[in-house]
Design a protein around this motif. Structure first.
Motif, PDB file in Angstrom:
ATOM      1  N   GLU A 264       0.886  -1.138   0.027  1.00 53.42           N
ATOM      2  CA  GLU A 264       0.003  -0.024   0.148  1.00 53.42           C
ATOM      3  C   GLU A 264       0.824   1.382  -0.057  1.00 53.42           C
ATOM      4  O   GLU A 264       0.440   2.295  -0.652  1.00 53.42           O
ATOM      5  N   ARG A 267       1.910   1.671  -3.509  1.00 55.62           N
ATOM      6  CA  ARG A 267       1.156   0.944  -4.509  1.00 55.62           C
ATOM      7  C   ARG A 267       1.082   1.674  -6.027  1.00 55.62           C
ATOM      8  O   ARG A 267       1.128   1.104  -7.031  1.00 55.62           O
ATOM      9  N   GLU A 268       1.147   2.947  -6.115  1.00 58.20           N
ATOM     10  CA  GLU A 268       0.953   3.491  -7.250  1.00 58.20           C
ATOM     11  C   GLU A 268       2.306   3.405  -8.227  1.00 58.20           C
ATOM     12  O   GLU A 268       1.839   3.084  -9.478  1.00 58.20           O
ATOM     13  N   TYR A 269       3.216   3.645  -7.614  1.00 56.52           N
ATOM     14  CA  TYR A 269       4.600   3.213  -8.348  1.00 56.52           C
ATOM     15  C   TYR A 269       4.812   2.005  -8.908  1.00 56.52           C
ATOM     16  O   TYR A 269       4.955   1.390 -10.111  1.00 56.52           O
ATOM     17  N   GLU A 270       4.280   0.935  -7.896  1.00 54.53           N
ATOM     18  CA  GLU A 270       4.189  -0.659  -8.221  1.00 54.53           C
ATOM     19  C   GLU A 270       3.443  -0.914  -9.326  1.00 54.53           C
ATOM     20  O   GLU A 270       3.802  -1.515 -10.331  1.00 54.53           O
ATOM     21  N   LEU A 271       2.271  -0.453  -9.310  1.00 52.84           N
ATOM     22  CA  LEU A 271       1.123  -0.786 -10.333  1.00 52.84           C
ATOM     23  C   LEU A 271       1.640  -0.191 -11.765  1.00 52.84           C
ATOM     24  O   LEU A 271       1.236  -0.835 -12.794  1.00 52.84           O
ATOM     25  N   LYS A 272       2.401   0.906 -11.651  1.00 50.07           N
ATOM     26  CA  LYS A 272       2.924   1.530 -13.018  1.00 50.07           C
ATOM     27  C   LYS A 272       3.813   0.405 -13.674  1.00 50.07           C
ATOM     28  O   LYS A 272       3.863   0.308 -14.859  1.00 50.07           O
ATOM     29  N   GLU A 275       1.841  -2.418 -14.974  1.00 46.85           N
ATOM     30  CA  GLU A 275       0.998  -2.220 -16.283  1.00 46.85           C
ATOM     31  C   GLU A 275       1.947  -2.221 -17.385  1.00 46.85           C
ATOM     32  O   GLU A 275       1.750  -2.701 -18.629  1.00 46.85           O
ATOM     33  N   THR A 288      -2.434  -8.449  -3.412  1.00 49.78           N
ATOM     34  CA  THR A 288      -2.369  -7.253  -2.915  1.00 49.78           C
ATOM     35  C   THR A 288      -3.797  -7.301  -1.839  1.00 49.78           C
ATOM     36  O   THR A 288      -4.501  -8.210  -1.673  1.00 49.78           O
ATOM     37  N   ASP A 294      -7.578   0.687  -9.892  1.00 50.77           N
ATOM     38  CA  ASP A 294      -6.143   0.491 -10.569  1.00 50.77           C
ATOM     39  C   ASP A 294      -5.615  -0.859 -10.928  1.00 50.77           C
ATOM     40  O   ASP A 294      -4.619  -1.044 -11.309  1.00 50.77           O
ATOM     41  N   THR A 295      -6.357  -1.697 -10.432  1.00 54.19           N
ATOM     42  CA  THR A 295      -5.789  -3.062 -10.832  1.00 54.19           C
ATOM     43  C   THR A 295      -6.572  -3.933 -11.799  1.00 54.19           C
ATOM     44  O   THR A 295      -6.337  -5.228 -12.228  1.00 54.19           O
TER      45      THR A 295
END
Length: 349
Positions: A264, A267-272, A275, A288, A294-295
């Motif tokens: 958490e 999260r924003e950076y990891e999901l980039k 993607e 997660t 976002d997922t």
């Protein structure tokens, strides 16, 4: 004996192993006060070999954050072969040996190498109270972490949880309550993980496997990478999530499973990153706390719950689905995960 007859129930019984570790920890409060609560230690060094080294990394990360004190994780061999290169001299140091069996030669050699040094104190954590580790120094003991299978599953989960819970008790505040929340969640996570991973393996054929994690999840990413490799003999790698973009991502193509342990905190950076791997043709699996808008790009998402908990407290909830992933991959390939080739439960020099 049927293939997997040992490993499958051991993965499935880890919720009970965590409960037993929690009860045992409450009976070992003096250990927590003597070792973890003593702020005069200038450095705390968690050591292990193989899986135990990976859990040592998660333990050290948790210790630094929750207690605000210096801690590192090292392979056991670094202490007895390269001690001065690995740990600064002249500091009051606590050496914490981590070993499921309590018989790992490298851990024992490391503890023995500092026994006559004035600035060093030793302790440990194991699943076997009467092991050499358990008798040569004071240890936390995970009573239901003992296993027959060669690979570590419930022992890893229960020992990691137990040490984190001990750190939580030393830190106080709301952290012990978070660990109790993990206990409440774990049984359901284990049950759901079994079907999820079995279905995922049966529906797909991958030729490459990549595990990504950061912070407390970096050691876990290395561990679940090792689980797949040990059980099924497939080649797999693990990386820090953002580090994977700096060169290693060149191996990603259709047929590659990229599994991301999502925190958490980042999260924003990891999901980039996830993607981007999807754009390269990877099958993206996210583990997660909670799925969201976002997922939605991911091919598969396993939710562990506990989004309000700290990333560190939630760590062991990420393990069951990925331990089962290793197990069912082995079974699909006709390999016996109970007895991996070339491996023994205890590694001795």
């Amino acid at each position: 004996m049927t293939r997997g007859a040992l490993t499958l129930p051991e993965i499935g019984s880890q919720a009970e192993a965590l409960e037993a570790a929690w009860r045992q920890l409450n009976a070992q409060g003096a250990w927590v006060r003597k070792y973890l609560s003593d702020a005069t230690f200038e450095e705390v060094v968690f050591i292990g070999s193989g899986s135990s080294y990976y859990q040592a990394q998660t333990m050290a990360t948790t210790f630094r954050l929750w207690l605000g004190r210096s801690a590192i994780a090292l392979p056991s061999s670094d202490v007895f072969l390269f001690r001065d290169q690995s740990v600064a001299r002249g500091r009051k140091t606590l050496l914490v040996g981590v070993s499921r069996s309590g018989e790992s030669s490298e851990v024992l050699l490391a503890l023995d190498s500092v026994k006559d040094l004035a600035d060093w104190t030793t302790c440990g954590i194991t699943c076997y109270e009467q092991s050499r580790l358990g008798t040569m120094t004071e240890c936390l003991v995970s009573p239901l972490g003992q296993e027959q299978s060669t690979v570590m599953t419930k022992s890893f989960s229960s020992m990691t949880f137990m040490m984190q819970a001990a750190i939580a008790q030393a830190a106080g505040d709301a952290l012990p309550a978070q660990m109790e929340d993990v206990l409440a969640l774990d049984g359901d996570v284990v049950a759901r993980a079994k079907t999820f991973s079995d279905d995922l393996v049966q529906a797909n054929d991958f030729n490459k496997y990549i595990y990504l994690g950061m912070g407390a999840y970096f050691g876990l990413a290395q561990e679940v990478c090792l689980k797949l490799k040990e059980m099924s003999y497939v080649w797999t790698e693990s990386f820090g999530t953002l580090e994977f973009r700096h060169g290693p991502k060149s191996v990603v193509e259709p047929g590659t499973l990229v599994c991301l342990l999502v925190s958490e905190g980042a999260r924003e950076y990891e999901l980039k990153v996830a993607e981007e791997m999807k754009e390269f043709g990877a099958f993206v699996l996210l583990v997660t706390a909670a799925a969201g808008a976002d997922t939605e790009f991911a091919d598969a998402v396993f939710e562990v719950g506990g989004a309000a908990l700290s990333d560190e407290a939630r760590a062991v909830l990420y393990l069951p689905a990925l331990q089962y992933l290793g197990f069912y991959t082995a079974m699909k390939r006709g390999v016996d995960p109970d007895h991996p080739r070339n491996l023994t439960q205890v590694v001795k020099i």
